[in-house]
Design an enzyme around this catalytic site. Sequence first.
Site, mmCIF file in Angstrom:
data_model
loop_
_atom_site.group_PDB
_atom_site.id
_atom_site.type_symbol
_atom_site.label_atom_id
_atom_site.label_comp_id
_atom_site.label_asym_id
_atom_site.label_seq_id
_atom_site.Cartn_x
_atom_site.Cartn_y
_atom_site.Cartn_z
ATOM 1 C CE LYS A 192 -3.738 -2.400 2.552
ATOM 2 N NZ LYS A 192 -4.528 -2.248 3.604
ATOM 3 C CG ASN A 197 -3.260 -2.692 7.189
ATOM 4 O OD1 ASN A 197 -3.213 -2.269 6.008
ATOM 5 N ND2 ASN A 197 -4.451 -3.396 7.644
ATOM 6 C CD GLU A 247 -8.476 -9.378 -3.867
ATOM 7 O OE1 GLU A 247 -9.023 -8.971 -2.747
ATOM 8 O OE2 GLU A 247 -7.180 -9.906 -3.413
ATOM 9 C CE1 TYR A 261 -9.184 -3.335 0.727
ATOM 10 C CE2 TYR A 261 -8.353 -1.214 -0.468
ATOM 11 C CZ TYR A 261 -8.171 -2.491 0.565
ATOM 12 O OH TYR A 261 -6.784 -2.406 0.791
ATOM 13 C CG HIS A 313 -4.839 -6.495 -0.255
ATOM 14 N ND1 HIS A 313 -6.184 -6.578 0.402
ATOM 15 C CD2 HIS A 313 -4.811 -7.303 -1.178
ATOM 16 C CE1 HIS A 313 -6.887 -7.246 -0.369
ATOM 17 N NE2 HIS A 313 -6.224 -7.791 -1.212
HETATM 18 P P1 DAT Z 1 -7.360 -7.228 5.522
HETATM 19 O O1 DAT Z 1 -6.558 -5.929 4.843
HETATM 20 O O2 DAT Z 1 -6.698 -7.723 6.624
HETATM 21 O O3 DAT Z 1 -7.824 -8.073 4.451
HETATM 22 P P2 DAT Z 1 -10.265 -6.132 5.663
HETATM 23 O O4 DAT Z 1 -10.443 -6.885 4.461
HETATM 24 O O5 DAT Z 1 -11.091 -6.282 6.912
HETATM 25 O O6 DAT Z 1 -8.725 -6.708 6.144
HETATM 26 O O7 DAT Z 1 -9.930 -4.725 5.503
HETATM 27 C C1 DAT Z 1 -9.509 -4.054 4.283
HETATM 28 C C2 DAT Z 1 -8.514 -2.714 4.881
HETATM 29 O O8 DAT Z 1 -9.608 -1.688 5.183
HETATM 30 C C3 DAT Z 1 -7.849 -3.138 6.015
HETATM 31 O O9 DAT Z 1 -6.409 -3.554 5.697
HETATM 32 C C4 DAT Z 1 -7.425 -1.727 6.783
HETATM 33 C C5 DAT Z 1 -9.049 -1.111 6.501
HETATM 34 N N1 DAT Z 1 -9.668 -1.351 7.385
HETATM 35 C C6 DAT Z 1 -10.547 -2.307 7.935
HETATM 36 N N2 DAT Z 1 -11.094 -2.322 9.093
HETATM 37 C C7 DAT Z 1 -10.875 -0.843 9.639
HETATM 38 C C8 DAT Z 1 -11.544 0.000 10.199
HETATM 39 N N3 DAT Z 1 -12.123 -0.562 11.276
HETATM 40 N N4 DAT Z 1 -11.118 1.340 10.323
HETATM 41 C C9 DAT Z 1 -10.176 1.798 9.640
HETATM 42 N N5 DAT Z 1 -9.717 1.010 8.334
HETATM 43 C C10 DAT Z 1 -10.032 -0.370 8.284
HETATM 44 MG MG MG Z 2 -9.577 -8.177 3.280
#
Ligand code: DAT
Ligand code: MG
Length: 149
Positions: A9, A112, A126, A49, A115
């Site tokens: 990212k 974080n 994807e 997303y 991805h």
């Molecule tokens: P991952 O990236 O581990 O698959 P995810 O699919 O639940 O996690 O979410 C996608 C991204 O969205 C994640 O990497 C960071 C952001 N995100 C998720 N939950 C969030 C939250 N509660 N507040 C802010 N950003 C969030």
């Molecule tokens: Mg995810």
Amino acid sequence: MERTFIMIKPDGVQRGLIGEVIARFERKGFTLVGMKLMAVSRELAEKHYDVHKDKPFFGGLVEFITSSPVVAMVWEGENVVASGRTLIGATNPISSAPGTIRGDFGITIGRNLIHGSDAVETAQREIALWFTEPELASWTPANHGWLYE
Ligand code: DAT
Ligand code: MG
């Protein structure tokens, strides 16, 4: 052989962690079959997303992903989808273990670093979204026989 979609990212690129991330997947034994540094359009970010479109963080997430270049990659190997998620660590760096990418380099969920596809079907979707077929190379690394029984 399984494939997964991995994206460094904007925060990972800006912080100079491209090599660090690639090294971790390489030394694990996975095979890089596609890679490009690119600016992400709003349309692509929203499609990527899509599953989160009704979440409160969706707008901020799309803003973030489109704010600066990312490195999009496809990695190949046995169980690379699940294993890639293990290398990456838990979504929220508060809970990601030391030794994982997010555990070692991340502080907050909205930054974080990386991805990784969460399931084989998600990976297929994807990869098709981010890469065209000619952008992916099928090759067998010379050490294959030393990685797999
Ligand atoms: P991952 O990236 O581990 O698959 P995810 O699919 O639940 O996690 O979410 C996608 C991204 O969205 C994640 O990497 C960071 C952001 N995100 C998720 N939950 C969030 C939250 N509660 N507040 C802010 N950003 C969030
Ligand atoms: Mg995810």
